[in-house]
Write an enzyme that holds these catalytic residues in place. Structure first.
Site, PDB file in Angstrom:
ATOM      1  N   GLU A 197      -7.381 -21.045   3.767  1.00 17.59           N
ATOM      2  CA  GLU A 197      -8.766 -20.655   3.524  1.00 17.59           C
ATOM      3  C   GLU A 197      -9.785 -21.694   3.969  1.00 17.59           C
ATOM      4  O   GLU A 197     -10.566 -22.204   3.160  1.00 17.59           O
ATOM      5  CB  GLU A 197      -8.959 -20.309   2.048  1.00 17.59           C
ATOM      6  CG  GLU A 197      -8.107 -19.130   1.610  1.00 17.59           C
ATOM      7  CD  GLU A 197      -8.529 -18.540   0.280  1.00 17.59           C
ATOM      8  OE1 GLU A 197      -9.228 -19.224  -0.477  1.00 17.59           O
ATOM      9  OE2 GLU A 197      -8.156 -17.393   0.007  1.00 17.59           O
ATOM     10  N   GLU A 199      -1.953 -13.314   0.303  1.00 17.40           N
ATOM     11  CA  GLU A 199      -2.318 -13.360  -1.121  1.00 17.40           C
ATOM     12  C   GLU A 199      -3.009 -12.070  -1.497  1.00 17.40           C
ATOM     13  O   GLU A 199      -3.913 -11.612  -0.772  1.00 17.40           O
ATOM     14  CB  GLU A 199      -3.302 -14.504  -1.427  1.00 17.40           C
ATOM     15  CG  GLU A 199      -2.701 -15.876  -1.390  1.00 17.40           C
ATOM     16  CD  GLU A 199      -3.690 -16.972  -1.815  1.00 17.40           C
ATOM     17  OE1 GLU A 199      -4.649 -16.667  -2.563  1.00 17.40           O
ATOM     18  OE2 GLU A 199      -3.498 -18.114  -1.383  1.00 17.40           O
ATOM     19  N   ASP A 208      -7.990 -24.123  -6.171  1.00 17.55           N
ATOM     20  CA  ASP A 208      -7.762 -23.488  -7.468  1.00 17.55           C
ATOM     21  C   ASP A 208      -6.425 -23.908  -8.092  1.00 17.55           C
ATOM     22  O   ASP A 208      -5.629 -23.067  -8.467  1.00 17.55           O
ATOM     23  CB  ASP A 208      -7.815 -21.962  -7.244  1.00 17.55           C
ATOM     24  CG  ASP A 208      -7.765 -21.175  -8.537  1.00 17.55           C
ATOM     25  OD1 ASP A 208      -8.302 -21.653  -9.542  1.00 17.55           O
ATOM     26  OD2 ASP A 208      -7.173 -20.077  -8.522  1.00 17.55           O
ATOM     27  N   TYR A 268      -8.632 -10.000  -2.077  1.00 20.68           N
ATOM     28  CA  TYR A 268      -8.689  -9.650  -3.496  1.00 20.68           C
ATOM     29  C   TYR A 268      -9.629  -8.473  -3.737  1.00 20.68           C
ATOM     30  O   TYR A 268     -10.454  -8.503  -4.642  1.00 20.68           O
ATOM     31  CB  TYR A 268      -9.130 -10.879  -4.300  1.00 20.68           C
ATOM     32  CG  TYR A 268      -8.058 -11.947  -4.316  1.00 20.68           C
ATOM     33  CD1 TYR A 268      -7.053 -11.929  -5.275  1.00 20.68           C
ATOM     34  CD2 TYR A 268      -8.018 -12.937  -3.348  1.00 20.68           C
ATOM     35  CE1 TYR A 268      -6.040 -12.881  -5.275  1.00 20.68           C
ATOM     36  CE2 TYR A 268      -7.010 -13.894  -3.336  1.00 20.68           C
ATOM     37  CZ  TYR A 268      -6.028 -13.857  -4.307  1.00 20.68           C
ATOM     38  OH  TYR A 268      -5.027 -14.794  -4.300  1.00 20.68           O
TER      39      TYR A 268
HETATM   40  C1  BDP Z   1      -7.312 -17.793  -3.125  1.00 21.38           C
HETATM   41  C2  BDP Z   1      -6.687 -19.179  -3.047  1.00 21.38           C
HETATM   42  C3  BDP Z   1      -5.763 -19.479  -4.206  1.00 21.38           C
HETATM   43  C4  BDP Z   1      -6.388 -19.025  -5.506  1.00 21.38           C
HETATM   44  C5  BDP Z   1      -6.646 -17.526  -5.439  1.00 21.38           C
HETATM   45  C6  BDP Z   1      -7.243 -16.961  -6.735  1.00 21.38           C
HETATM   46  O1  BDP Z   1      -6.001 -19.355  -1.830  1.00 21.38           O
HETATM   47  O2  BDP Z   1      -5.459 -20.840  -4.234  1.00 21.38           O
HETATM   48  O3  BDP Z   1      -5.650 -19.371  -6.639  1.00 21.38           O
HETATM   49  O4  BDP Z   1      -7.564 -17.305  -4.405  1.00 21.38           O
HETATM   50  O5  BDP Z   1      -8.463 -16.948  -6.847  1.00 21.38           O
HETATM   51  O6  BDP Z   1      -8.562 -17.801  -2.581  1.00 21.38           O
HETATM   52  O7  BDP Z   1      -6.498 -16.578  -7.620  1.00 21.38           O
END
Ligand code: BDP
Length: 618
Positions: free
Chosen positions: A444, A533, A170, A497
């Site tokens: 990932e 993240e 991404d 997320y």
């Molecule tokens: C994660 C990735 C990262 C993405 C992020 C996203 O590690 O590179 O930018 O998600 O979706 O899976 O914002």
């Protein structure tokens, strides 16, 4: 690999500036041997920089394949009798380098330096002006890290030759000569490499007693008197063709505080390896937020080299990450080298702004997601006392459509070889940086697949063979139950997320899902966990009460839900928000001009969440 420096016996010529540039629209330049003659029909191009956002034509911006760079250089007479080296800080992703029409180097991998000795060529040449040509390809396939695939489509509805670069990560596939190109000299006999490792004795972490759970608990640790040590042993290994006469350590006032002139010396392939140990009494330790840098000066018969280093100890336990014996809690971000116009090109002004913002917000660390950042960046981290998780570009080894990545025809033996080579290169480049406290060998990957097991066993083992002084991690998207490789890691990093990609906008699920999953990771592996993240796309200036997704209010509430839970989980040793800044990605249905999860805008201005984080972290 040593960084090119200037001193009384070494000189550096920086070729940064305007180069000649030509897009190889039909990718015929190699066949037609464009390197043999000066480029025709060129346009001016900045180096270092990504070329993509400097052009106005989308075909050029999105070009898949070769572009050509050319620059003239002169070797001054005063360099006669010296060894001359041509060095690239990075070129993304495959670089074929020619001098006066003759190939001198090839390098695969867009984020690490490479160099070539051109002494003999320069000595034999009668030319006054030399021509440096670089054929650079941005093509990514399954043998590369990061992985990618060029997709071609034919038939009804597709124009002739329809193709594009598919990437499984991404961030925008910025291309170009991203870091400075330099020509430097050394004496004919020279220091090739220096490895510095330190060991402290009589460590006093000065760590206040008490429970460690919430951010406030950790702040008490941060505020306590800095750790101290009675002494430190500085172990030095020097690979050199020059005979080494003396090694000394200088403190920040440039006073020589230790010196050794007696070495253990062994010889292999005409290269001599020198080993020495120097003892320092009452050393000042390198601490997060309180960096102290010593300089190691190596003097040879002809050559001299100075390398900075810090003294610090790292250890991991079942639920702690200790720096100088003191529990460290990672506060900070996953980031990108990314900005308007420059793309991924080195920009010192931007780096200074970034480090000032990181300090302002109270971050103590970052991960070089998803590739090694510039050497200049790492030097700033050393100097500013920022802690770094150093990641290699192994991103894109995951598929969301259930297709097999490992052991099929995607990630293959060649990928593994490139991955292992990259680990070696990043280690050689970054081994002496005190800011680097941990290596991340991938982001990932599909670690639930059987094929990932032999692959990552080799990858993790190699990283540990290269460096037994730093913990190794990798960053997961797979869940704890499915994961098959973390038994070899020291720290578990997980990206999550909740309420964004799953249960979108339902903040009420975050605490429950986070706790359940993080406990599962810890129960399975008994290792400390970092949420590497978590974040929500946020449009700067978009406000609503009550909050809805994409507003600045929502980003604040979103992060806060995670923080409440972190403060209840003793084995969680860090929070890295995704992301530091908004950044550019490929175009996609859920990307409106890039990824907007930044806590700062792409232009490095704060969103509301920056003030919230500052309150929590400072
Ligand atoms: C994660 C990735 C990262 C993405 C992020 C996203 O590690 O590179 O930018 O998600 O979706 O899976 O914002």
């Amino acid at each position: 690999m040593l960084y090119p420096i200037e001193n009384k016996v070494r000189e550096v010529k920086n070729l940064s500036g305007i180069w000649k540039f030509k897009l190889d629209e039909k990718n015929v330049g190699m066949e037609e041997k464009w390197f043999e003659a000066p480029l025709e029909d060129w346009i001016p191009m900045a180096v270092p920089a990504s070329y993509n956002d400097l052009l106005t034509d989308s075909n050029c911006k999105e070009h898949v394949g070769y572009v050509w760079y050319e620059k003239e250089f002169i070797i001054p007479n005063s360099w006669d009798g010296k060894r001359i080296v041509l060095r690239f800080g990075s070129a993304t992703h495959h670089a074929y380098v020619y001098v006066d029409g003759k190939q001198v180097a090839y390098h695969k991998g867009g984020f690490l330096p490479f160099e070539v000795d051109i002494t003999e060529m320069m000595e034999k040449s009668t030319l006054e002006n030399h021509r440096l040509t670089v054929a650079l390809s941005n093509v990514l396939d399954w043998t590369c890290i990061p992985c990618g695939e060029v997709i071609s489509k034919e038939g009804d509805g597709y124009p002739d030759g329809f193709h594009f670069q598919e990437t499984y990560f991404d961030f925008y596939n910025y291309s170009g000569i991203h870091r400075p190109v330099k020509i430097y000299t050394t004496p004919k006999t020279y220091m090739e490499d220096i490895v510095i490792q330190t060991k402290v004795e009589g460590l006093n972490s000065n760590c206040p007693e008490g429970r460690l759970l919430t951010m406030e608990d950790y702040k008490k640790v941060e505020r306590a008197t800095l750790p101290t040590a009675d002494s430190a042993v500085v172990k030095v290994k020097i690979q050199s063709t020059d005979s080494v006469k003396a090694v000394m350590v200088l403190d920040e006032t440039e006073a020589v505080i230790a010196m050794e002139t007696c070495f253990r010396c062994t010889e292999t392939d005409g290269k001599r390896n020198y080993e020495a140990e120097l003892k320092l009494e009452n050393p000042t330790l390198w601490n997060p937020g309180a960096a102290y840098l010593y300089t190691l000066r190596v003097e040879g018969e002809s050559d001299v080299y100075s390398e900075t280093f810090g003294i610090r100890e790292i250890e991991t336990t079942e639920n702690r990450f200790l720096i100088n014996g003191r529990p460290f809690y990672f506060k900070g971000f996953g980031r990108h080298e990314d900005s308007e116009i420059h793309g991924k090109g080195l920009d010192d002004a931007l780096n200074i702004r970034d480090f000032n913002l990181l300090k302002w917000i109270g971050a103590n660390s970052f991960r070089t997601s998803h590739y090694p950042y510039s050497e200049e960046h790492m030097m700033l981290a050393d100097r500013e006392g920022l802690v770094v998780i150093d990641e290699v570009p192994a991103v894109g080894m995951c598929f969301w459509d259930g297709q097999q990545v490992f052991g099929g025809n995607r990630v293959n033996e060649e990928t593994l070889k490139h991955h292992l080579d990259t680990l070696q290169e990043v280690y050689e480049r970054d081994k002496n940086h005190p800011s680097v406290v941990m290596w991340s060998v991938a982001n990932e990957a599909a670690t639930h697949e059987e094929g990932a097991v032999p692959y990552f066993e080799k990858v993790i083992q190699r990283m540990k063979e290269l460096d037994d002084t730093r913990p190794v991690t990798m960053v997961h998207t797979t869940g704890a139950d499915g994961d098959k490789v973390s038994q070899w890691l020291d720290v578990i990093c997980v990206n999550r997320y909740y309420a964004w990609y799953t249960d979108h906008s339902h903040l009420e699920v975050i605490g429950l899902q986070l706790e359940k999953e993080m406990r599962r990771w810890h129960e399975k592996y008994h290792k400390p966990v970092i949420l590497s993240e978590y974040g929500a796309d946020t449009i700067a200036g978009y406000h609503k009460l009550p909050a809805v997704a994409f507003t600045e209010e929502f980003q604040c509430e979103y992060l806060n839900e995670f923080h409440k839970k972190f403060d209840q989980l003793d084995f969680m040793i860090g929070e890295h928000v995704w992301a530091y800044c908004d950044f550019q990605t490929k175009q996609g249905l859920n990307r409106v001009d890039g990824n907007k999860k930044g806590v700062f805008t792409r232009n490095r201005q704060p969103k509301m969440a920056a003030y919230e984080l500052r309150k929590r972290w400072k």
